[in-house]
Write a protein that holds these residues in place. Structure first.
Motif, PDB file in Angstrom:
ATOM      1  N   ASN A   1      43.146  34.373  41.470  1.00  0.00           N
ATOM      2  CA  ASN A   1      42.511  34.774  40.215  1.00  0.00           C
ATOM      3  C   ASN A   1      41.001  34.600  40.332  1.00  0.00           C
ATOM      4  O   ASN A   1      40.510  33.492  40.512  1.00  0.00           O
ATOM      5  CB  ASN A   1      43.070  33.918  39.074  1.00  0.00           C
ATOM      6  CG  ASN A   1      42.289  34.056  37.792  1.00  0.00           C
ATOM      7  OD1 ASN A   1      41.694  35.089  37.511  1.00  0.00           O
ATOM      8  ND2 ASN A   1      42.283  32.998  36.994  1.00  0.00           N
TER       9      ASN A   1
ATOM     10  N   ASN B   1      38.413  34.862  32.826  1.00  0.00           N
ATOM     11  CA  ASN B   1      39.798  34.597  32.447  1.00  0.00           C
ATOM     12  C   ASN B   1      40.066  34.812  30.969  1.00  0.00           C
ATOM     13  O   ASN B   1      41.207  35.079  30.594  1.00  0.00           O
ATOM     14  CB  ASN B   1      40.160  33.162  32.841  1.00  0.00           C
ATOM     15  CG  ASN B   1      39.900  32.911  34.320  1.00  0.00           C
ATOM     16  OD1 ASN B   1      40.213  33.744  35.163  1.00  0.00           O
ATOM     17  ND2 ASN B   1      39.308  31.767  34.634  1.00  0.00           N
TER      18      ASN B   1
ATOM     19  N   TRP C   1      48.680  30.023  39.844  1.00  0.00           N
ATOM     20  CA  TRP C   1      47.449  30.820  39.783  1.00  0.00           C
ATOM     21  C   TRP C   1      46.312  29.972  40.321  1.00  0.00           C
ATOM     22  O   TRP C   1      45.824  29.049  39.646  1.00  0.00           O
ATOM     23  CB  TRP C   1      47.139  31.219  38.341  1.00  0.00           C
ATOM     24  CG  TRP C   1      47.957  32.345  37.802  1.00  0.00           C
ATOM     25  CD1 TRP C   1      49.309  32.473  37.824  1.00  0.00           C
ATOM     26  CD2 TRP C   1      47.460  33.511  37.123  1.00  0.00           C
ATOM     27  NE1 TRP C   1      49.691  33.639  37.210  1.00  0.00           N
ATOM     28  CE2 TRP C   1      48.592  34.293  36.766  1.00  0.00           C
ATOM     29  CE3 TRP C   1      46.180  33.957  36.772  1.00  0.00           C
ATOM     30  CZ2 TRP C   1      48.470  35.505  36.091  1.00  0.00           C
ATOM     31  CZ3 TRP C   1      46.060  35.163  36.095  1.00  0.00           C
ATOM     32  CH2 TRP C   1      47.193  35.928  35.766  1.00  0.00           C
TER      33      TRP C   1
ATOM     34  N   SER D   1      42.622  29.594  40.721  1.00  0.00           N
ATOM     35  CA  SER D   1      41.676  30.225  39.798  1.00  0.00           C
ATOM     36  C   SER D   1      40.248  29.707  39.959  1.00  0.00           C
ATOM     37  O   SER D   1      40.033  28.542  40.295  1.00  0.00           O
ATOM     38  CB  SER D   1      42.132  29.978  38.356  1.00  0.00           C
ATOM     39  OG  SER D   1      43.440  30.474  38.138  1.00  0.00           O
TER      40      SER D   1
ATOM     41  N   GLN E   1      39.142  24.710  31.040  1.00  0.00           N
ATOM     42  CA  GLN E   1      39.959  25.431  32.021  1.00  0.00           C
ATOM     43  C   GLN E   1      40.278  24.540  33.218  1.00  0.00           C
ATOM     44  O   GLN E   1      41.346  24.657  33.825  1.00  0.00           O
ATOM     45  CB  GLN E   1      39.257  26.711  32.454  1.00  0.00           C
ATOM     46  CG  GLN E   1      39.108  27.736  31.339  1.00  0.00           C
ATOM     47  CD  GLN E   1      38.764  29.109  31.846  1.00  0.00           C
ATOM     48  OE1 GLN E   1      39.292  29.574  32.861  1.00  0.00           O
ATOM     49  NE2 GLN E   1      37.873  29.800  31.137  1.00  0.00           N
TER      50      GLN E   1
ATOM     51  N   TRP F   1      48.761  26.732  36.384  1.00  0.00           N
ATOM     52  CA  TRP F   1      47.313  26.944  36.392  1.00  0.00           C
ATOM     53  C   TRP F   1      46.661  25.922  37.312  1.00  0.00           C
ATOM     54  O   TRP F   1      46.784  24.707  37.104  1.00  0.00           O
ATOM     55  CB  TRP F   1      46.753  26.812  34.981  1.00  0.00           C
ATOM     56  CG  TRP F   1      45.282  27.090  34.862  1.00  0.00           C
ATOM     57  CD1 TRP F   1      44.267  26.166  34.812  1.00  0.00           C
ATOM     58  CD2 TRP F   1      44.654  28.369  34.772  1.00  0.00           C
ATOM     59  NE1 TRP F   1      43.049  26.807  34.691  1.00  0.00           N
ATOM     60  CE2 TRP F   1      43.257  28.162  34.661  1.00  0.00           C
ATOM     61  CE3 TRP F   1      45.136  29.680  34.758  1.00  0.00           C
ATOM     62  CZ2 TRP F   1      42.347  29.211  34.550  1.00  0.00           C
ATOM     63  CZ3 TRP F   1      44.229  30.726  34.655  1.00  0.00           C
ATOM     64  CH2 TRP F   1      42.857  30.480  34.540  1.00  0.00           C
TER      65      TRP F   1
ATOM     66  N   MET G   1      43.030  24.921  38.766  1.00  0.00           N
ATOM     67  CA  MET G   1      41.568  24.944  38.857  1.00  0.00           C
ATOM     68  C   MET G   1      41.098  23.495  38.725  1.00  0.00           C
ATOM     69  O   MET G   1      40.553  23.091  37.708  1.00  0.00           O
ATOM     70  CB  MET G   1      40.941  25.812  37.764  1.00  0.00           C
ATOM     71  CG  MET G   1      39.429  26.005  37.910  1.00  0.00           C
ATOM     72  SD  MET G   1      38.650  26.657  36.414  1.00  0.00           S
ATOM     73  CE  MET G   1      39.286  28.307  36.359  1.00  0.00           C
TER      74      MET G   1
END
Length: 556
Positions: free
Chosen positions: A218, A222, A264, A266, A285, A295, A297
């Protein structure tokens, strides 16, 4: 050697001097009219991306004006805010989501920057079947309940050539005038432009059901228009209600079914920082990594090792933050500058490791880039994986000499976004670069008409020990371009002619009518002839030569 250094230094100077903006009417970097040209005739599918924002209006400012409860005209944007307008991010209560330590991973950080450069725990995918990775960018639509009347996911309207923001608003039925027609120049396609994120996600689901998918790359932007709809600096142990709502409705609900539970990997885009300012909740995030099962990150830049034991190969993935490209002086490029003094009113993200003030903003992003550039070189130099992939937001062409040097060190693929369409490009040293900004959170660069459209979509990467196969899948599910990357040979001085992409399953339109009615080759180009000349030379340098010139900054 001296001649090579001069070429690289000249190219870097050109990049730094070319701010892609000839007047103060610049819009957000990711909200711009693009000038599309062709570079050297090395391949029909070699496109070089450039964002020509000189003709664009301050789109986000115009669109946000009603939500701010004040009229912010173009003059207001350029000459100073009207008294009623506030650019402070909205507040948000804490949600009921909990941030917890994950099994076999790090504890939640105290600051969003704490784990910069971390190696996230290895992912392992057993089996001998095909291994697929989907790429996506510029995907997170906005929520009407946060920015207007009503509820539901909404694609952010973008300008197109001969189609301004008010024209596009009318096509989206946002002007309140039910009698005015949609301007045909917008190339608006009902059911696609106004539902693009969901349309792309549905094609991802269909392809995943057929081929399988192991994880996502990704490239950022976002959540439109300004990332998380609250400010930076909250405790990293807290997930704000705005964060929870946006991730639930624009992420979990959209990428469901066969995509559920898929990791993901990211990075942040310029919109995730706040688009025209830096103090929206980009740190949320990062924190969400510890509140989600997919997720990932954990920092602004990090690495991920992926192993395929039964197929006998592995991959090193390097996630980078390239938002230094939108960090300029205090009075430069209003609306297209994360560090402009006008929008960063009392901005302070120091509690989470970000800039403490607008005066420190540009230097903070510069320092961030320099640290991760050194980190990237070290990591790549010591990587023993079969494949090395870099992922970042800004498109092919930014920091060009540096990426060319990384190619000589073995970088196989660069995955980028920011431009709202899908592109395949070959950079100096024959580094393959993808632009995968057609995720549909914002309307595309051009009209998504035709079976072979490349505007909305994603890339499907099939990984094996012998090749990385790239399939460009559009919003109709058509594979309009395929290309295979062979293993890096280690030979400095790649071939002068890049490999030609395989014949697509659907014919690709090679030309497009200009406004004058003349046919012209489609491709995105850099504004500087000097940079075009540099790209055309296919310069390739060794890591030893580059390191010798580090003090002269030739490699950045």
């Amino acid at each position: 050697m001296v001649r090579l250094w001069l070429v690289l230094a000249s190219a870097r100077a050109t990049l730094l001097a070319d701010d892609e903006c000839a007047s103060d009417s610049c819009a957000l970097h990711a909200l711009q009219t693009r000038t599309l040209r062709k570079l050297e005739p090395v391949s029909d599918d070699v496109l070089f991306g450039h964002e020509a924002d000189v003709d664009a209006a301050p789109v986000v400012s115009e669109w946000l004006a009603p939500a701010l409860g004040a009229s912010e005209s173009l003059d207001d944007t350029l000459l100073g805010a009207s008294p009623e307008v506030s650019y402070l991010p909205p507040s948000s209560p804490t949600s009921d989501l909990r941030v917890l330590k994950k099994e076999n991973s790090l504890s939640p950080p105290s600051k969003a920057t704490q784990y910069n450069g971390v190696a996230w725990p290895e992912m392992v995918f057993p089996g001998t079947g095909e291994m697929h990775v989907f790429t996506i960018g510029d995907w997170g639509g906005l929520l009407w309940e946060q920015y207007g009347d009503g509820t539901g996911l909404h694609v952010f309207p973008f300008i197109r050539p001969s189609c301004n923001i008010n024209d596009m608003k009318q096509c989206f039925n946002e002007t309140g005038d039910s009698t005015a027609p949609c301007n045909e120049a917008c190339g608006y396609v009902a059911g696609v432009d106004n539902n693009a994120q969901v349309v792309v996600a549905e094609q991802m689901k269909k392809r995943a059901a057929k081929t399988g998918v192991q994880y996502f790359l990704n490239v950022g932007d976002n959540f439109y228009p300004q990332g998380m709809n609250t400010g930076c600096g909250s405790a990293m142990s807290q997930i704000k209600e705005a964060t929870k709502v946006q991730f639930t409705k624009a992420f979990d609900w959209v990428y469901s079914g066969p995509l559920s539970g898929k990791v993901w990997l990211s990075v942040l885009g310029n919109h995730d920082y706040g688009a025209r300012q830096f103090d929206y909740a980009w740190d949320q995030q990062v924190a969400f990594t510890w509140a989600s099962d997919r997720w990932v990150m954990p920092a602004l830049y990090f690495s991920q090792h992926v192993r395929y034991p039964d197929l006998g190969f592995d991959v090193d993935i390097f996630m980078l933050d390239s938002n230094v490209m939108d960090a300029h002086g205090l009075d430069e490029r209003p609306g297209s500058n994360l560090c402009h003094r006008k929008y960063n009113v009392q901005a302070d993200c120091s509690a989470t490791g970000g800039p403490a003030s607008v005066e420190q903003c540009a230097q903070w992003f510069s320092d961030l880039w320099n640290r991760q550039a050194s980190w990237m070189e070290e990591k790549l130099n010591t990587s023993t994986a079969d494949w090395q992939i870099a992922v970042t937001h800004f498109p092919c062409g930014h920091k060009l000499p540096w990426y060319s040097m990384l190619r000589s060190m073995g970088l196989d693929l660069l995955v980028t976004g920011h431009i709202h369409e899908q592109q395949l490009q070959f950079l100096p040293g024959q580094l393959t670069c993808l632009v995968t900004g057609g995720g549909g959170g914002i309307t595309s660069e051009r009209s998504p008409q035709g079976d072979d459209s490349r505007e909305y979509g994603f890339f499907d990467l099939t990984l094996s020990k012998s090749a990385i196969k790239l399939d460009l899948v559009n919003h109709l599910g058509n594979v309009v371009l395929s290309h295979s990357i062979p293993p890096f040979s280690g030979h400095v001085g790649a071939p002068e002619v890049p490999p030609v992409a395989e014949k697509p399953q659907v014919p690709i339109e090679k030309t497009e009518k200009s406004q004058s009615g003349q046919s012209s080759t489609v491709g995105a180009a850099c504004s500087s002839s000097a940079l075009r000349d540099f790209v055309g030379q296919h310069v390739s340098i060794s890591k030893e030569d580059c390191h010798k010139n580090t003090q002269k900054r030739a490699c950045l």
